[in-house]
Write a protein that holds these residues in place. Structure first.
Motif, short mmCIF file in Angstrom:
data_model
loop_
_atom_site.label_atom_id
_atom_site.label_comp_id
_atom_site.label_asym_id
_atom_site.label_seq_id
_atom_site.Cartn_x
_atom_site.Cartn_y
_atom_site.Cartn_z
N GLU A 110 -51.34 -28.03 30.50
CA GLU A 110 -52.61 -27.74 31.17
C GLU A 110 -52.94 -26.25 31.16
O GLU A 110 -54.04 -25.84 31.59
CB GLU A 110 -52.57 -28.25 32.62
N ALA A 111 -52.03 -25.41 30.66
CA ALA A 111 -52.28 -23.97 30.61
C ALA A 111 -53.31 -23.63 29.54
O ALA A 111 -53.54 -24.39 28.60
CB ALA A 111 -50.99 -23.22 30.33
N ALA A 112 -53.89 -22.43 29.69
CA ALA A 112 -54.79 -21.95 28.64
C ALA A 112 -54.02 -21.76 27.34
O ALA A 112 -54.53 -22.01 26.25
CB ALA A 112 -55.43 -20.64 29.09
N ARG A 113 -52.78 -21.32 27.47
CA ARG A 113 -51.91 -21.16 26.31
C ARG A 113 -50.47 -21.29 26.75
O ARG A 113 -50.05 -20.67 27.73
CB ARG A 113 -52.16 -19.80 25.66
N SER A 114 -49.70 -22.07 26.05
CA SER A 114 -48.27 -22.19 26.34
C SER A 114 -47.53 -22.42 25.02
O SER A 114 -48.02 -23.11 24.14
CB SER A 114 -47.99 -23.35 27.32
N TYR A 115 -46.37 -21.79 24.92
CA TYR A 115 -45.63 -21.87 23.66
C TYR A 115 -44.17 -21.48 23.88
O TYR A 115 -43.80 -20.94 24.93
CB TYR A 115 -46.26 -20.97 22.60
N VAL A 116 -43.36 -21.78 22.87
CA VAL A 116 -41.95 -21.37 22.85
C VAL A 116 -41.81 -20.26 21.82
O VAL A 116 -42.33 -20.36 20.70
CB VAL A 116 -41.03 -22.55 22.48
N THR A 117 -41.13 -19.20 22.22
CA THR A 117 -40.87 -18.11 21.31
C THR A 117 -39.38 -17.84 21.25
O THR A 117 -38.63 -18.24 22.16
CB THR A 117 -41.65 -16.84 21.73
N TYR A 118 -38.94 -17.18 20.20
CA TYR A 118 -37.52 -16.94 19.98
C TYR A 118 -37.23 -15.46 19.98
O TYR A 118 -37.86 -14.69 19.25
CB TYR A 118 -37.07 -17.56 18.65
N GLU A 119 -36.25 -15.05 20.78
CA GLU A 119 -35.88 -13.65 20.88
C GLU A 119 -34.39 -13.49 20.60
O GLU A 119 -33.57 -14.30 21.05
CB GLU A 119 -36.16 -13.11 22.29
N PRO A 120 -34.00 -12.44 19.88
CA PRO A 120 -32.57 -12.21 19.63
C PRO A 120 -31.83 -11.89 20.92
O PRO A 120 -32.40 -11.33 21.86
CB PRO A 120 -32.56 -11.02 18.68
N LEU A 121 -30.57 -12.25 20.95
CA LEU A 121 -29.75 -12.01 22.14
C LEU A 121 -29.20 -10.59 22.20
O LEU A 121 -29.07 -10.01 23.27
CB LEU A 121 -28.58 -13.00 22.20
N GLY A 122 -28.82 -10.05 21.04
CA GLY A 122 -28.18 -8.74 21.02
C GLY A 122 -27.01 -8.74 20.07
O GLY A 122 -27.15 -9.06 18.90
N CYS A 123 -25.83 -8.44 20.59
CA CYS A 123 -24.63 -8.35 19.75
C CYS A 123 -23.86 -9.67 19.78
O CYS A 123 -23.48 -10.17 20.84
CB CYS A 123 -23.73 -7.22 20.25
N VAL A 124 -23.61 -10.23 18.60
CA VAL A 124 -22.81 -11.46 18.44
C VAL A 124 -21.45 -11.06 17.88
O VAL A 124 -21.36 -10.43 16.83
CB VAL A 124 -23.51 -12.45 17.51
N PHE A 125 -20.40 -11.46 18.59
CA PHE A 125 -19.03 -11.15 18.16
C PHE A 125 -18.46 -12.36 17.43
O PHE A 125 -18.42 -13.47 17.99
CB PHE A 125 -18.17 -10.81 19.38
N ALA A 126 -18.04 -12.15 16.18
CA ALA A 126 -17.52 -13.24 15.35
C ALA A 126 -16.03 -13.08 15.13
O ALA A 126 -15.57 -12.01 14.72
CB ALA A 126 -18.24 -13.26 14.01
N VAL A 127 -15.29 -14.14 15.39
CA VAL A 127 -13.85 -14.21 15.10
C VAL A 127 -13.70 -15.19 13.95
O VAL A 127 -13.94 -16.39 14.11
CB VAL A 127 -13.06 -14.67 16.34
N MET A 128 -13.34 -14.68 12.80
CA MET A 128 -13.44 -15.47 11.57
C MET A 128 -12.06 -15.72 10.93
O MET A 128 -11.13 -14.94 11.11
CB MET A 128 -14.34 -14.75 10.57
#
Length: 453
Positions: A110-128
């Protein structure tokens, strides 16, 4: 602490390096924190341009990178070259598709505009892990960088030069300092990094034991994590399977990368009607594999990565034999510093390590079953749930069986593999979360609702 890197084939120490001290770790973390605003502030087109350059660098240097992999973890040269090419393809894929994957998604309200957006979290630590020392990294790195995240990499201690050459490929592409930071550290220091407030998320590929430890540490800090853990994948052969197709791919799936693959076929669940014919041909084909130097083009079975892991595998095999499993091929440690021959056990039953544990090496377990229903039951009789394959000339029959097997991926008449176009991950003790495709790029993003009344 000094770490020695032993060549899996020669047994000779090829390389030594030092773990980072606290000051070096802090320097890497600080650079990562400083790099995030600049990197995330670039447009997707700009980040994609950098990623395409990384892919080009990988292709240009593939022979050198493949040589590093062969020396550090024993991978066959041609398998190593193919791995580098696959990483380059992942860079190109996300550079091309991330704009669509990360576009705002309008939601009708019912909003004039509504949506989903994607934002990066920051630093991802990978243990490989060490078994696919370039591909495992790019599985998280290509989508993560396109998403605008920065990354820290703690690679397996026996593949330090693989970690360093990945960083080099990014540097050659002109990617800013700090976007990928390599940490040569031990597990205790890795736990401290996970808890550091500058780290926003954690991803691990490794054993279920490692996954429980890392996920617990991440959970204590309320940090998002993705766990891609071990597997004991069923290779289900129904009674109408085309053995001309099935047997060569059974050999490839079990013995590629010296069997050191989480999604390798490990439990060969074969219906009684076709079992003798399949086993005879499987043993004959596996027996033709040529062991030797992984750099030699004639070698078709590489050494295992370390002698201690070979000995651990042989212990599982020996216990299974003592419990009644029948040796059809191999099952005795072979030549080279850490070689184990192509090995096949038949009459594997519940209670044996070969039935219930992951055999992370070139050993196949044959489990004979009555029919389709029994095959599905045995396929699901495991704590793991990563991949599975079903083999039959009736595709509808195969798909019906595949849909009943509890795993992250089920393939019919094809070996299980990771594909950048499709999500990858497991269930049960094989972990949680997904890598690759659209699902993988969304894992380490803030999925944000915007509502404008």
């Amino acid at each position: 602490m000094t770490v020695e890197i032993t060549n899996p084939w020669t047994g000779q120490v090829d390389y030594r390096y030092e773990y980072f001290d606290a000051a070096a770790v802090e320097q890497v973390l600080a650079r990562s924190q400083a790099a995030f605003p600049t990197w995330s502030g670039l447009s997707l087109v700009e980040r994609g341009g950098f990623l395409v350059k990384v892919g080009a660098n990988l292709r240009e240097h593939r022979e050198r990178i493949a040589g590093i992999m062969s020396a550090e973890m024993g991978k066959l040269h041609r398998e190593a070259v193919a791995e580098v090419e696959k990483c380059a393809g992942a860079c190109d894929y996300y550079a091309a598709h991330a704009i669509d994957y990360l576009a705002d998604q309008p939601i009708s309200t019912e909003a004039a505009r509504s949506y989903v957006t994607y934002e990066p979290l920051g630093c991802v630590f990978a243990v490989m892990p060490w078994n696919f020392p370039i591909w495992q990294v790019f599985r998280f790195l290509a989508p993560g960088l396109m998403a605008g995240n920065v990354a820290l990499l703690k690679h397996a201690s026996n593949v330090p030069r693989c970690a360093d050459v990945i960083a080099e490929m990014l540097q050659l592409a002109g990617i800013p300092d700090g976007v990928l930071g390599v940490l040569h550290v031990d597990n205790a220091t890795a736990a401290e990094v996970i808890a550091d407030p500058r780290v926003q998320a954690v991803t691990l590929t490794g054993s279920d034991k490692a996954g429980r430890s890392v996920a617990s540490t991440a959970g204590q800090s309320l940090k998002k994590c993705v766990m891609e853990l071990g597997g004991s994948d069923p290779f289900v052969v129904l009674d109408d399977a085309d053995l001309d197709l099935t047997v060569p791919l059974a050999v490839s799936s079990r013995f590629g990368n010296a069997g050191q693959t989480c999604i390798a076929a490990k439990r060969f669940i074969v219906t009684e009607k076709i079992a003798d014919a399949f086993v005879q041909r499987f043993v004959e084909a596996a027996g033709k594999l040529q062991v030797g130097d992984p750099g030699d083009a004639a070698t078709t079975l590489a050494p295992m990565v370390r002698a201690d892991l070979r000995d651990e595998l042989h212990s599982q095999v020996s216990k299974s034999i003592a419990a009644g499993a029948k040796v059809l091929l191999g099952c005795v440690p072979g030549m080279g510093a850490s070689h184990y021959p192509a090995s096949i056990l038949d009459s594997v039953k519940p209670g044996m390590p070969a039935y219930s544990e992951e055999l992370f090496g070139p050993v196949a377990a044959i489990i004979r079953v009555k029919d389709d229903a029994d095959a599905v039951r045995v396929a699901n009789d495991t704590s793991f749930g990563l991949g599975a394959s079903v083999w039959t000339t009736d595709k509808a029959r195969g798909e019906a069986a595949a849909r009943q097997i509890r795993a992250g991926a089920c393939f019919v008449n094809a070996i299980v593999r990771s594909d950048v176009r499709m999500p990858f991950g497991g269930t049960k003790s094989s972990g949680f979360g997904r890598e690759l495709a659209e699902h993988g790029i969304h894992e380490f993003m803030n999925i944000k609702t915007v509502y404008v009344a």
